[in-house]
Design a protein around this motif. Structure first.
Motif, mmCIF file in Angstrom:
data_model
loop_
_atom_site.group_PDB
_atom_site.id
_atom_site.type_symbol
_atom_site.label_atom_id
_atom_site.label_comp_id
_atom_site.label_asym_id
_atom_site.label_seq_id
_atom_site.Cartn_x
_atom_site.Cartn_y
_atom_site.Cartn_z
ATOM 1 N N ALA A 21 0.809 -1.218 0.000
ATOM 2 C CA ALA A 21 0.000 0.000 0.000
ATOM 3 C C ALA A 21 0.842 1.267 0.000
ATOM 4 O O ALA A 21 0.450 2.281 -0.572
ATOM 5 C CB ALA A 21 -0.933 0.001 1.214
ATOM 6 N N ASP A 22 2.017 1.240 0.647
ATOM 7 C CA ASP A 22 2.810 2.466 0.766
ATOM 8 C C ASP A 22 4.302 2.136 0.795
ATOM 9 O O ASP A 22 4.992 2.379 1.791
ATOM 10 C CB ASP A 22 2.403 3.234 2.033
ATOM 11 C CG ASP A 22 3.072 4.581 2.127
ATOM 12 O OD1 ASP A 22 3.468 5.123 1.077
ATOM 13 O OD2 ASP A 22 3.203 5.111 3.251
ATOM 14 N N PRO A 23 4.815 1.615 -0.319
ATOM 15 C CA PRO A 23 6.232 1.233 -0.320
ATOM 16 C C PRO A 23 7.142 2.455 -0.437
ATOM 17 O O PRO A 23 6.751 3.503 -0.959
ATOM 18 C CB PRO A 23 6.340 0.348 -1.565
ATOM 19 C CG PRO A 23 5.303 0.899 -2.485
ATOM 20 C CD PRO A 23 4.153 1.324 -1.602
ATOM 21 N N ALA A 24 8.356 2.306 0.046
ATOM 22 C CA ALA A 24 9.375 3.326 -0.192
ATOM 23 C C ALA A 24 9.783 3.275 -1.659
ATOM 24 O O ALA A 24 9.814 2.211 -2.269
ATOM 25 C CB ALA A 24 10.575 3.079 0.706
ATOM 26 N N ILE A 25 10.066 4.443 -2.230
ATOM 27 C CA ILE A 25 10.463 4.506 -3.636
ATOM 28 C C ILE A 25 11.972 4.724 -3.701
ATOM 29 O O ILE A 25 12.461 5.799 -3.368
ATOM 30 C CB ILE A 25 9.741 5.662 -4.368
ATOM 31 C CG1 ILE A 25 8.226 5.571 -4.156
ATOM 32 C CG2 ILE A 25 10.094 5.654 -5.845
ATOM 33 C CD1 ILE A 25 7.589 4.324 -4.710
ATOM 34 N N PRO A 26 12.730 3.716 -4.086
ATOM 35 C CA PRO A 26 14.195 3.850 -4.098
ATOM 36 C C PRO A 26 14.652 4.984 -5.011
ATOM 37 O O PRO A 26 14.173 5.121 -6.137
ATOM 38 C CB PRO A 26 14.667 2.493 -4.637
ATOM 39 C CG PRO A 26 13.523 1.556 -4.395
ATOM 40 C CD PRO A 26 12.295 2.386 -4.551
ATOM 41 N N SER A 27 15.586 5.789 -4.528
ATOM 42 C CA SER A 27 16.071 6.931 -5.299
ATOM 43 C C SER A 27 16.733 6.498 -6.596
ATOM 44 O O SER A 27 16.620 7.174 -7.620
ATOM 45 C CB SER A 27 17.046 7.751 -4.462
ATOM 46 O OG SER A 27 16.407 8.279 -3.322
ATOM 47 N N ASP A 28 17.450 5.361 -6.557
ATOM 48 C CA ASP A 28 18.197 4.953 -7.746
ATOM 49 C C ASP A 28 17.316 4.340 -8.827
ATOM 50 O O ASP A 28 17.802 4.014 -9.907
ATOM 51 C CB ASP A 28 19.314 3.983 -7.366
ATOM 52 C CG ASP A 28 18.790 2.705 -6.720
ATOM 53 O OD1 ASP A 28 17.564 2.630 -6.451
ATOM 54 O OD2 ASP A 28 19.602 1.796 -6.484
ATOM 55 N N LYS A 29 16.036 4.200 -8.561
ATOM 56 C CA LYS A 29 15.129 3.651 -9.574
ATOM 57 C C LYS A 29 14.180 4.733 -10.123
ATOM 58 O O LYS A 29 13.268 4.434 -10.881
ATOM 59 C CB LYS A 29 14.321 2.487 -8.988
ATOM 60 C CG LYS A 29 15.167 1.265 -8.663
ATOM 61 C CD LYS A 29 14.313 0.135 -8.117
ATOM 62 C CE LYS A 29 15.147 -1.146 -7.949
ATOM 63 N NZ LYS A 29 16.283 -0.970 -7.028
ATOM 64 N N ARG A 30 14.421 5.969 -9.738
ATOM 65 C CA ARG A 30 13.537 7.054 -10.158
ATOM 66 C C ARG A 30 13.961 7.628 -11.512
ATOM 67 O O ARG A 30 15.145 7.796 -11.786
ATOM 68 C CB ARG A 30 13.550 8.185 -9.123
ATOM 69 C CG ARG A 30 13.037 7.760 -7.765
ATOM 70 C CD ARG A 30 13.057 8.925 -6.785
ATOM 71 N NE ARG A 30 12.559 8.505 -5.471
ATOM 72 C CZ ARG A 30 12.283 9.338 -4.479
ATOM 73 N NH1 ARG A 30 12.471 10.637 -4.637
ATOM 74 N NH2 ARG A 30 11.832 8.874 -3.321
ATOM 75 N N ILE A 31 12.962 7.956 -12.322
ATOM 76 C CA ILE A 31 13.182 8.673 -13.576
ATOM 77 C C ILE A 31 13.028 10.167 -13.293
ATOM 78 O O ILE A 31 12.134 10.577 -12.564
ATOM 79 C CB ILE A 31 12.172 8.210 -14.649
ATOM 80 C CG1 ILE A 31 12.412 6.732 -14.990
ATOM 81 C CG2 ILE A 31 12.257 9.070 -15.906
ATOM 82 C CD1 ILE A 31 11.318 6.113 -15.828
ATOM 83 N N SER A 32 13.891 10.984 -13.870
ATOM 84 C CA SER A 32 13.939 12.430 -13.580
ATOM 85 C C SER A 32 13.934 12.660 -12.070
ATOM 86 O O SER A 32 13.038 13.299 -11.517
ATOM 87 C CB SER A 32 12.764 13.162 -14.244
ATOM 88 O OG SER A 32 12.817 13.066 -15.651
ATOM 89 N N PRO A 33 14.954 12.134 -11.383
ATOM 90 C CA PRO A 33 14.922 12.096 -9.919
ATOM 91 C C PRO A 33 14.979 13.454 -9.235
ATOM 92 O O PRO A 33 14.624 13.552 -8.059
ATOM 93 C CB PRO A 33 16.161 11.267 -9.558
ATOM 94 C CG PRO A 33 17.076 11.402 -10.732
ATOM 95 C CD PRO A 33 16.176 11.496 -11.922
ATOM 96 N N VAL A 34 15.434 14.510 -9.933
ATOM 97 C CA VAL A 34 15.537 15.814 -9.268
ATOM 98 C C VAL A 34 14.337 16.713 -9.549
ATOM 99 O O VAL A 34 14.324 17.873 -9.161
ATOM 100 C CB VAL A 34 16.840 16.545 -9.682
ATOM 101 C CG1 VAL A 34 18.053 15.762 -9.245
ATOM 102 C CG2 VAL A 34 16.874 16.810 -11.184
ATOM 103 N N THR A 35 13.314 16.187 -10.202
ATOM 104 C CA THR A 35 12.133 17.005 -10.465
ATOM 105 C C THR A 35 11.466 17.427 -9.163
ATOM 106 O O THR A 35 11.513 16.717 -8.153
ATOM 107 C CB THR A 35 11.128 16.241 -11.354
ATOM 108 O OG1 THR A 35 10.011 17.086 -11.612
ATOM 109 C CG2 THR A 35 10.602 15.007 -10.645
#
Length: 315
Positions: A181-195
């Motif tokens: 329901a509310d997982p952590a979103i890993p930073s290294d798997k993010r697209i456009s991570p600095v948006t």
């Protein structure tokens, strides 16, 4: 330089010549009988000859007035035709400025219905990732996600947008940690991570979780949601998107939301245009159609990805 008598006096003469009556001419022009008489006398002084003479209760044109009247009437008819043609041309093409994602996923699939309802209006979409200068005529109207509206612009609140992380179902299946329901979103798997939307998500949802700043500086970086979504659908990571703008992709299982959380994007989705265009036929037609489309989409929004609960921001 041209030296013409005052236009008010010329208009009074043209109306009086048609009606042969100062009172009826005044009613047409919003002047009193005395006001029309004053304007005619002013014109006669400028041209140096009488244009009307009284015969009983009516005013008759003099020979000079008879010669002048049809030429003045023709001149006013030409001006009316010129302004009418300008209005017809101005209302024949509507230019809409918006970001690429809104143009592709929101407007384009719907504009056919607007064209059917308004066959006399052609539509041109100006796709830009900057705010175009509406008052300079770069576009007639714009769809914007913004906090406020600049002076001189008319604004119509449309809705608030919810944002959430999305990825391809295959990507989520390969990463069990993204399920729940509310997982952590890993930073290294993010697209456009600095948006800014990722920061907004972290601020609202992280609840004290550490975010890897170094990892945030790496990864794929795009300048539009639609490119972020394309990368996510190709299995390249997780994009932070407005799911309401990708309903077709979610329905077709090309994108899947991660968790159940929704965070409201800052600002509001608005229709804006210069105040001087508020009575334009094409702008009025588009505004009425768009507001109906928004209400239809709000009614078909079971996850409340859109809402109007904050009311219409002023300004």
């Amino acid at each position: 330089m041209r030296s013409l008598p005052p236009l008010t006096a010329i208009r009074a003469f043209e109306a009086a010549a048609r009606h042969k009556n100062y009172t009826r001419a005044g009613e047409e022009l919003g002047l009193t009988q005395a006001g029309v008489s004053y304007q005619i006398k002013n014109l006669e002084q400028r041209v140096g000859t009488l244009l009307f003479v009284r015969q009983g209760r009516s005013m008759e044109l003099t020979p000079a007035g008879e010669a002048l009247a049809p030429r003045i009437a023709q001149a006013f008819a030409m001006m009316e035709s010129a302004f009418s043609s300008l209005g017809d041309s101005e209302d024949s093409v509507l230019s809409i400025a918006c970001f690429q994602t809104v143009a592709t996923n929101f407007l384009a699939p719907r504009l056919g219905a607007f064209q059917l309802a308004n066959p006399g209006i052609a539509v041109r979409i100006e796709v830009s990732n900057r705010y175009v200068d509406l008052e300079a005529g770069e576009a007639d109207v714009a769809l914007r996600l913004s906090h406020d509206v600049a002076p001189g612009l008319e604004s119509h609140f449309l809705m608030h947008l919810g944002i959430a992380p999305l990825a391809s179902p295959e990507f989520i299946a390969k990463h069990p940690e993204l399920q729940g329901a509310d997982p952590a979103i890993p930073s290294d798997k993010r697209i456009s991570p600095v948006t800014g939307w990722w920061k907004l998500w972290d601020d609202a949802r992280s609840e004290g979780r550490d975010v890897d700043g170094a990892a945030q500086s790496r990864g794929l970086e795009f300048d539009s949601q639609i490119l972020d979504a394309a990368a996510a659908m190709s299995g390249n990571g997780i994009a932070i998107l407005a799911p309401a703008l990708f309903a077709a992709e979610v329905k077709a299982a090309r994108l899947q939301r991660i968790g159940t959380g929704i965070v409201r994007a800052r600002g509001a989705f608005r229709l804006v245009y210069p105040e001087v265009r508020r009575h334009s036929h094409k702008v009025r037609a588009f505004r009425q159609w768009l507001l109906r489309e928004i209400q239809t989409q709000l009614a078909d929004d079971p996850d409340h990805l859109l809402d109007q609960t904050m009311g219409a921001p002023q300004g």
